[in-house]
Design a protein around this motif. Structure first.
Motif, PDB file in Angstrom:
ATOM      1  N   ALA A  42      10.401  54.427   7.073  1.00 51.47           N
ATOM      2  CA  ALA A  42      10.523  54.334   5.616  1.00 51.47           C
ATOM      3  C   ALA A  42      11.207  55.562   5.041  1.00 51.47           C
ATOM      4  CB  ALA A  42       9.137  54.162   4.994  1.00 51.47           C
ATOM      5  N   ALA A  43      10.900  56.729   5.589  1.00 52.46           N
ATOM      6  CA  ALA A  43      11.532  57.964   5.110  1.00 52.46           C
ATOM      7  C   ALA A  43      13.034  57.968   5.410  1.00 52.46           C
ATOM      8  CB  ALA A  43      10.860  59.170   5.752  1.00 52.46           C
ATOM      9  N   PHE A  46      14.936  55.369   3.111  1.00 50.77           N
ATOM     10  CA  PHE A  46      14.716  55.422   1.667  1.00 50.77           C
ATOM     11  C   PHE A  46      16.026  55.385   0.879  1.00 50.77           C
ATOM     12  CE2 PHE A  46      14.079  57.603  -2.383  1.00 50.77           C
ATOM     13  CZ  PHE A  46      12.979  56.934  -2.886  1.00 50.77           C
ATOM     14  N   ASP A  47      17.022  56.154   1.300  1.00 53.74           N
ATOM     15  CA  ASP A  47      18.287  56.224   0.558  1.00 53.74           C
ATOM     16  C   ASP A  47      19.054  54.905   0.579  1.00 53.74           C
ATOM     17  OD1 ASP A  47      17.785  58.856  -0.074  1.00 53.74           O
ATOM     18  OD2 ASP A  47      18.877  59.657   1.649  1.00 53.74           O
ATOM     19  N   GLN A  54      12.862  51.480  -4.323  1.00 51.73           N
ATOM     20  CA  GLN A  54      12.471  52.881  -4.334  1.00 51.73           C
ATOM     21  C   GLN A  54      11.346  53.132  -5.324  1.00 51.73           C
ATOM     22  OE1 GLN A  54      16.113  55.011  -5.117  1.00 51.73           O
ATOM     23  NE2 GLN A  54      16.759  54.993  -2.965  1.00 51.73           N
ATOM     24  N   LEU A  57       8.005  51.827  -4.041  1.00 54.67           N
ATOM     25  CA  LEU A  57       7.511  52.410  -2.789  1.00 54.67           C
ATOM     26  C   LEU A  57       6.086  52.946  -2.967  1.00 54.67           C
ATOM     27  CD1 LEU A  57       8.383  53.269   0.159  1.00 54.67           C
ATOM     28  CD2 LEU A  57       8.828  55.521  -0.833  1.00 54.67           C
ATOM     29  N   LEU A 135       6.786  61.147   5.732  1.00 55.30           N
ATOM     30  CA  LEU A 135       7.514  60.673   4.564  1.00 55.30           C
ATOM     31  C   LEU A 135       8.219  61.802   3.819  1.00 55.30           C
ATOM     32  CD1 LEU A 135       4.974  58.024   3.233  1.00 55.30           C
ATOM     33  CD2 LEU A 135       7.343  57.564   3.908  1.00 55.30           C
ATOM     34  N   HIS A 138       9.029  62.069  -0.110  1.00 56.78           N
ATOM     35  CA  HIS A 138       8.557  60.842  -0.754  1.00 56.78           C
ATOM     36  C   HIS A 138       7.043  60.661  -0.613  1.00 56.78           C
ATOM     37  CE1 HIS A 138      12.826  60.163  -0.648  1.00 56.78           C
ATOM     38  NE2 HIS A 138      12.819  60.072   0.679  1.00 56.78           N
TER      39      HIS A 138
END
Length: 255
Positions: A42-43, A46-47, A54, A57, A135, A138
């Protein structure tokens, strides 16, 4: 109803049977490992997410992604705690030693629940902190609104899964039959009912789907109407029904 002597006896049974202790260890390892893997993915991704994804999340819930697989080991634990005595014939000896069937069953439930909760609570905190570390930017903090509730709630959810399984095993009086029903139900049937439009609303009220709401912090549109605490209460009703059925079966039927 629950006595110290009966609880000591049940503790001795659980800790001397390697299969029950191994299932608890497996539940912890799977939950932590899978949660870490998914948090890492997930990290990294993310972009590449859309802006809506986003904003939606939920870092806390992501770290508990492994719970859905780890719960299967706790189902096995709950079934074995009750079902082993039926499969080996030790149930007759146990009921001779503790003739009061309510004392026998609920002492077993008390000890198993305490052990499952202790392991699940440690697992929940390790899973959370490891997931948030992966993460990175985030991540959520334990002090954020709803996060501590979700972490402790994850431990309660896992414990309730074990208790529900104990109730079903007591009703069916066979570990193989109980596992043959519970494993496909939680692994396949519940998930399918939860995504099919015609049964989606019904699926929301199944024990695992309702109970898992306690691990969510970020609310999304179109979610269930009962909320995290309400979902856990629904799951408690399922557990109470299963344990009541297990007790009535034990009370009314011969060993």
């Amino acid at each position: 109803m629950v006595t110290a002597q009966a609880c000591r006896s049940e503790w001795t049974k659980i800790r001397t049977i390697s299969s029950t202790m191994w299932t608890l260890s497996l539940a912890a390892m799977v939950t932590i490992a899978l949660g870490a893997v998914i948090s890492g993915f997930a990290a990294k991704g993310f972009d590449d997410m859309s802006r809506a994804d986003q904003l939606a999340l939920d870092p806390t819930n992501i770290s508990f992604s492994g719970t859905m697989l780890g719960q299967l080991a706790l189902i096995v634990f709950g079934v074995l705690v009750v079902g082993n005595e039926y499969s080996t014939g030790m149930i007759r000896t146990s009921l001779t030693a503790v003739p009061n069937r309510a004392t026998f069953l609920f002492s077993k439930i008390t000890v198993a629940a305490a052990l499952a909760f202790a392991v699940s609570l440690v697992t929940s905190f390790v899973t959370f902190f490891l997931g948030q570390a992966l993460l990175g930017d985030h991540a959520a903090s334990l002090g954020d609104k709803g996060v501590l509730r979700a972490v402790i709630g994850a431990a309660l959810y896992m414990t309730l899964i074990a208790l529900f399984s104990m109730g079903v095993a007591a009703m069916l009086r066979s570990p193989m039959l109980a596992l043959g029903i519970l494993m496909p139900f939680f692994f396949l049937v519940s998930n399918i009912l939860g995504v099919v439009p015609a049964t989606e609303k019904f699926g929301e009220y199944l024990p695992d789907q309702a109970g898992s709401a306690i691990m969510k912090v970020v609310e999304t549109d179109g979610g269930a109407s009962y909320g995290p605490v309400g979902g856990l209460l629904i799951m408690c009703l399922w557990v109470a029904a299963a344990l009541t059925g297990g007790y009535l079966t034990l009370k009314r039927r011969d060993a």
